[in-house]
Design a protein around this motif. Structure first.
Motif, PDB file in Angstrom:
ATOM      1  N   THR A 133       0.852  -1.200   0.000  1.00 29.36           N
ATOM      2  CA  THR A 133       0.000   0.000   0.000  1.00 29.36           C
ATOM      3  C   THR A 133       0.885   1.245   0.000  1.00 29.36           C
ATOM      4  O   THR A 133       1.955   1.251   0.629  1.00 29.36           O
ATOM      5  N   ASP A 134       0.440   2.280  -0.705  1.00 26.09           N
ATOM      6  CA  ASP A 134       1.253   3.499  -0.779  1.00 26.09           C
ATOM      7  C   ASP A 134       1.358   4.170   0.586  1.00 26.09           C
ATOM      8  O   ASP A 134       2.412   4.701   0.941  1.00 26.09           O
ATOM      9  N   ARG A 309      -3.470   2.768  -3.748  1.00 24.09           N
ATOM     10  CA  ARG A 309      -2.554   2.882  -4.888  1.00 24.09           C
ATOM     11  C   ARG A 309      -2.858   4.228  -5.532  1.00 24.09           C
ATOM     12  O   ARG A 309      -3.963   4.414  -6.068  1.00 24.09           O
ATOM     13  N   VAL A 316      -5.607  -6.323  -2.809  1.00 26.37           N
ATOM     14  CA  VAL A 316      -4.429  -7.119  -3.181  1.00 26.37           C
ATOM     15  C   VAL A 316      -4.474  -8.423  -2.381  1.00 26.37           C
ATOM     16  O   VAL A 316      -5.047  -8.452  -1.286  1.00 26.37           O
ATOM     17  N   LYS A 326       8.393  -1.979   2.891  1.00 28.63           N
ATOM     18  CA  LYS A 326       8.664  -0.764   2.097  1.00 28.63           C
ATOM     19  C   LYS A 326       9.643   0.130   2.860  1.00 28.63           C
ATOM     20  O   LYS A 326       9.285   0.741   3.867  1.00 28.63           O
TER      21      LYS A 326
END
Ligand code: F6P
Length: 341
Positions: A133-134, A309, A316, A326
């Motif tokens: 996830t961003d 996103r 997802v 990340k």
């Protein structure tokens, strides 16, 4: 449908906004009912439940923490743990589970899904280090808390001609340190992804004092010195095998005093970053995650996690959710480095 909801791992601002959105849309639009599980995976393990209906979620949008409670319980380290969870779900006639958590909680969700439990995941961590996830909610709040602390520390550091070290959260990833340090005008930022050279840090500090401006060092709790450059100490392990961090800020301050002769003090923000009311950004993101999570459950789309996103919420596979940590890429760190010294 009867849907179980739980929050696991470290709490973070926005959890209640997710719970509220799930229940409001689930009950209001789809006519589903809910059971809250207390304290993460401990709830379904011990059959410990919390009432979860529309009246239970009134007024919780701006509240930090989680009305369900949380814990770092790992059912896979408990004898018969997964079986107990499945038995609780069967006894209570629960049709589906929404698990709100970080890599540990979602890792358990994925394993349970593989064993036949219908689960949908919602990502959560103030560290913002979930690859799928961003952004995660709670991160923006933590960054704002840290930025405000840095703003305040600037004035007292200047008055006393001291170096001030701000230790922020960030176990494996330095996102909070990077963003708070950039937003707060830090003299240098130390993150787990980039082992630091204490001699270079001291050079930045001295340079800032030469400019008659007091330095602020932002250090992520997981930051480490480059091998052989500075001694550090280790902490205890939690149920998922993570070291309980904390203390690098003080170690950096001690080293700065020793090497530069300047007074250096440390402020450890700790759980202040995780408590209190979420920012507007986090409330909106958490609400959108909740709305999309209940849609996934309603459609019977299990084994997925909702994710951001760009500006869209997507689904997802849970396997992707925990696959990649990340971390701060070198080019993002380089942007901040322009302001060091
Ligand atoms: O995983 C999120 C986090 O806030 C980390 O940044 C931090 O290392 C950890 O949780 C602290 O956990 P606890 O509240 O259990 O000490």
């Amino acid at each position: 449908m009867l849907i179980g909801v739980l929050t696991g791992g470290g709490d973070c601002p926005g959890l209640n906004a997710v719970i509220r959105a799930v229940v409001r849309k689930g009950a209001g639009l789809y006519d589903h009912s809910f059971v809250g599980f207390a304290d993460g995976w401990r709830g379904p393990l011990d059959s410990s439940t919390v009432t979860l209906d529309v009246s239970a979620v009134r007024g919780i949008l701006p509240r930090g923490g989680t009305i369900l409670g949380t814990s770092r319980t790992n059912p896979y380290t408990i004898d018969g743990g997964p079986e107990k969870i499945k038995a609780t779900l069967a006894d209570l006639r629960i049709d589906a589970l929404i698990a709100i958590g970080g890599e540990d909680t979602l890792g358990v969700a994925k394993r349970l899904y593989d064993e036949g439990v219908p689960v949908v995941g919602v990502p959560k961590t103030i560290d913002n280090d979930l690859g799928a996830t961003d952004y995660t909610f709670g991160f923006d709040t933590a960054v704002n808390v840290a930025m405000e602390a840095i703003d305040r520390l600037h004035t007292t550091a200047e008055s006393h001609h001291r170096a001030l070290i701000v230790e922020v959260m960030g176990r494996h990833a330095g996102w909070i340190a990077l963003h708070a340090g950039l937003a707060g005008g830090a003299n240098v930022i130390l993150i787990p992804e980039r082992p630091f050279d204490i001699a270079k840090v001291c050079a930045y500090i001295e340079h800032r004092f030469q400019d008659h401006y007091a330095p602020i060092v932002v250090v992520a709790e997981g930051a480490l010195p480059a091998a052989g450059t500075m001694a550090t100490s280790d902490g205890e392990l939690d149920a998922f095998g993570h070291v309980r961090l904390g203390g690098i800020g003080q170690q950096v301050a001690d080293e700065i005093e020793k090497r530069t002769g300047k007074e250096a003090r440390t402020a450890v923000l700790g759980h202040i970053q995780r408590g209190g009311t979420p920012t507007a950004y986090d409330r909106v993101l958490a609400t959108r995650f909740g709305l999309h999570a209940i849609d996934a459950v309603h459609e019977g789309d299990f084994g997925v996690m909702v994710a951001l996103r760009a500006t869209d919420i997507v689904r997802v596979p849970l396997s992707e959710a925990t696959a990649e940590l990340k971390t701060v890429p070198p080019e993002r760190f380089a942007e901040a480095e322009v302001f060091f010294g």
